[in-house]
Design an enzyme around this catalytic site. Structure first.
Site, PDB file in Angstrom:
ATOM      1  N   GLY A 108     -23.852  -2.089 -37.326  1.00  0.00           N
ATOM      2  CA  GLY A 108     -24.788  -2.138 -38.450  1.00  0.00           C
ATOM      3  C   GLY A 108     -25.016  -0.775 -39.068  1.00  0.00           C
ATOM      4  O   GLY A 108     -24.720   0.257 -38.469  1.00  0.00           O
ATOM      5  N   LYS A 140     -12.995   0.101 -26.853  1.00  0.00           N
ATOM      6  CA  LYS A 140     -14.228   0.723 -26.360  1.00  0.00           C
ATOM      7  C   LYS A 140     -14.164   0.935 -24.845  1.00  0.00           C
ATOM      8  O   LYS A 140     -14.586   1.980 -24.338  1.00  0.00           O
ATOM      9  CB  LYS A 140     -15.426  -0.150 -26.722  1.00  0.00           C
ATOM     10  CG  LYS A 140     -15.665  -0.288 -28.221  1.00  0.00           C
ATOM     11  CD  LYS A 140     -16.710  -1.348 -28.515  1.00  0.00           C
ATOM     12  CE  LYS A 140     -16.897  -1.540 -30.009  1.00  0.00           C
ATOM     13  NZ  LYS A 140     -17.799  -2.663 -30.321  1.00  0.00           N
ATOM     14  N   THR A 174     -21.206   1.597 -45.852  1.00  0.00           N
ATOM     15  CA  THR A 174     -22.374   1.173 -45.076  1.00  0.00           C
ATOM     16  C   THR A 174     -22.917   2.285 -44.186  1.00  0.00           C
ATOM     17  O   THR A 174     -24.090   2.658 -44.280  1.00  0.00           O
ATOM     18  CB  THR A 174     -22.001  -0.047 -44.209  1.00  0.00           C
ATOM     19  OG1 THR A 174     -21.550  -1.108 -45.060  1.00  0.00           O
ATOM     20  CG2 THR A 174     -23.207  -0.526 -43.418  1.00  0.00           C
ATOM     21  N   ILE A 224     -26.304   2.350 -29.211  1.00  0.00           N
ATOM     22  CA  ILE A 224     -26.623   2.603 -27.799  1.00  0.00           C
ATOM     23  C   ILE A 224     -26.080   3.976 -27.409  1.00  0.00           C
ATOM     24  O   ILE A 224     -24.891   4.236 -27.578  1.00  0.00           O
ATOM     25  CB  ILE A 224     -26.004   1.523 -26.891  1.00  0.00           C
ATOM     26  CG1 ILE A 224     -26.532   0.139 -27.269  1.00  0.00           C
ATOM     27  CG2 ILE A 224     -26.290   1.825 -25.429  1.00  0.00           C
ATOM     28  CD1 ILE A 224     -25.907  -0.989 -26.473  1.00  0.00           C
TER      29      ILE A 224
END
Length: 474
Positions: free
Chosen positions: A346, A248, A49, A179
């Protein structure tokens, strides 16, 4: 005279090759031939992806990137598990699809290794070997960075010692996908002092909590929808358990506060204990519930952090962030409040962050300290907050009195007690909102209450994000 002419012709013969003298009518002019741009060749590990998205963006923006960087960015090789498998992107001309890691690692023409294969074992080998061979690295692997950050720093220091052309390590895509929070923490707060960061840093859980809040769905119904839409993995534990967010947060803590911490030491509670009744009480209070990663400066020497569902007031900047969107708020001395909102995962959001790192390398940008300078601050597991405490109960006498006595014993002051009308006795529950107390104290209260006969099941608690949450109700 002849000797003078010979001398001039000789000078012309040894002129630099970028000049050419072209016969023209009229006055003679010097013409400059265009030199070809240098090439920055990429070796990509992972053709799925994100890898496909990177290739597509480079193909689409090739000319713009050359103008921006002065270099020709070229995908030289892509390493995949199955070479024969049909790709969902057009493989560039002269790009080789390989399955052998060494085909990239041992190729001296590869300048930058892009790791988007994921995992901890093979990906670690690829990144470490690339660095040792003098190849700069771009990665989206948050789990690997969170686990091995000190090792990566040590390896970079060792390899770059005395090296004129430093090996760079870039990882913008590792936290919150599209981001640009990594770049911002590296460059935009250097003259500032960060006091707190809090964020919705997992898209799957935010999608689920939005469905539970807005649509009144149960946890199981929300998880099913998230799985059907591809937001949740086949095994959603890393997401719903809060572990993905914790990885994260660990990286963000290093950048924001310079503090080194083992991510397993960070208090981590996911969304599996949340129920519809919690959202009913949150609405009664005028807010909602978000799974947040929070790190805060307790004082000059201590940093506290946690991953947990949190009550968030309706006017808070994070309350309206819905679906799979991510958001991070940074509170600092100079800039006060800065909020970053965007797509956290994504194909193209993540690939876009990888591309930004690649372009930065092609431009020659340098980041001597990819994880920012370290500090003397220490991580502490205990933190203070207003807490929301939900208790399920069986009918009995003296329940309120028991709660008051236990809270007093543990040093917990009660702000308010809430109870909706009971429609099913099996679902009977009430909520205690405390004043600001320590996590240690609220755990002690829970342990004592859970031992009482009228308490059904474990007590559920979560922090209230802001100290001024009462003002938001006015």
């Amino acid at each position: 005279m002849a000797r003078g002419i010979a001398f001039i012709l000789g000078a012309i013969a040894v002129a630099p090759t970028c000049f050419a003298f072209v016969p023209q009518s009229g006055p003679k002019r010097t013409s400059f031939l265009k030199m070809s741009a240098p090439t920055v060749k990429l070796g990509i590990f992972g053709g799925g992806t994100v890898g496909g998205g990177i290739v597509e963006i480079i193909g689409k923006k090739k000319e713009a990137f050359e103008q921006l960087t002065g270099s020709n960015i070229e995908v030289g090789k892509i390493c995949v598990r199955d070479v024969a498998r049909k790709r969902d992107f057009e493989v560039p001309a002269n790009c080789e699809i390989v399955s052998d890691y060494d085909a990239i690692l041992n190729d001296d023409s590869i300048d930058v290794v892009v790791e988007v294969m994921g995992g901890l074992t093979d990906a670690k080998d690829v990144i470490y070997k690339s660095i040792k061979k003098g190849k700069s690295v771009v990665t989206a692997n948050k789990a690997l960075i969170a686990k091995f950050l000190p090792e990566i720093m040590a390896l970079l220091n060792e390899v770059n010692k005395g090296r004129e052309e430093k090996v760079e390590f870039r990882y913008e895509a590792a936290v919150c996908g599209g981001i640009p929070i990594i770049r911002s923490l590296q460059s935009d707060f250097v003259g500032d002092d960060i006091q707190m960061l809090s964020g919705i840093i997992n898209g799957c859980t935010n999608f689920m909590l939005t469905a539970m809040d807005r649509d009144g769905k149960s946890y199981d119904e929300a998880l099913k929808e998230a799985s059907e839409l591809g937001y949740a993995e086949a095994d959603p534990t890393l997401d719903v358990g809060g572990f993905d967010a914790r990885s994260k947060l660990r990286i963000l803590m290093r950048l924001a506060f310079g503090v080194e911490v083992n991510e397993e030491e960070i208090s981590c509670r996911g969304i599996t204990e949340l129920s519809k009744v919690d959202f009913e009480y949150a609405k009664m209070l005028g807010g909602t519930i978000k799974l947040l990663g929070v790190a805060e400066r307790v004082d000059d020497e201590r940093i506290a952090a946690f991953v947990s569902p949190c009550y968030v007031t309706g006017d808070d900047s994070l309350s309206s962030v819905s679906g799979a969107t991510n958001a991070i708020e940074v509170i600092s001395s100079n800039l006060e409040s800065s909020t970053y909102i965007g797509q956290g995962a994504g194909r193209y959001p993540t690939a876009n962050s990888c591309i930004n790192d690649i372009v930065a390398l092609a431009k020659g940008d340098k980041t001597p300290l990819p994880f920012n300078p370290s500090s003397d601050a220490k991580f502490v597991q205990n933190y203070n907050s207003v807490f929301y405490l939900r208790l399920s109960y069986r009918d009995g006498l003296g329940i309120t009195r028991n709660c008051g006595e236990i809270c007093e014993k543990c040093g917990v002051s009660i702000h308010s007690i809430l109870q909706n009308p009971v429609t099913k006795r099996d679902d009977a529950a009430f909520v205690i909102i405390t004043e600001k107390v320590s996590l240690k104290a609220i755990k002690a209260v829970c342990a004592e209450i859970e031992a009482l006969d009228w308490c059904r099941g474990p007590a559920f608690y979560m922090p209230v994000l802001r100290e001024d949450w009462v003002q938001a109700l006015v």
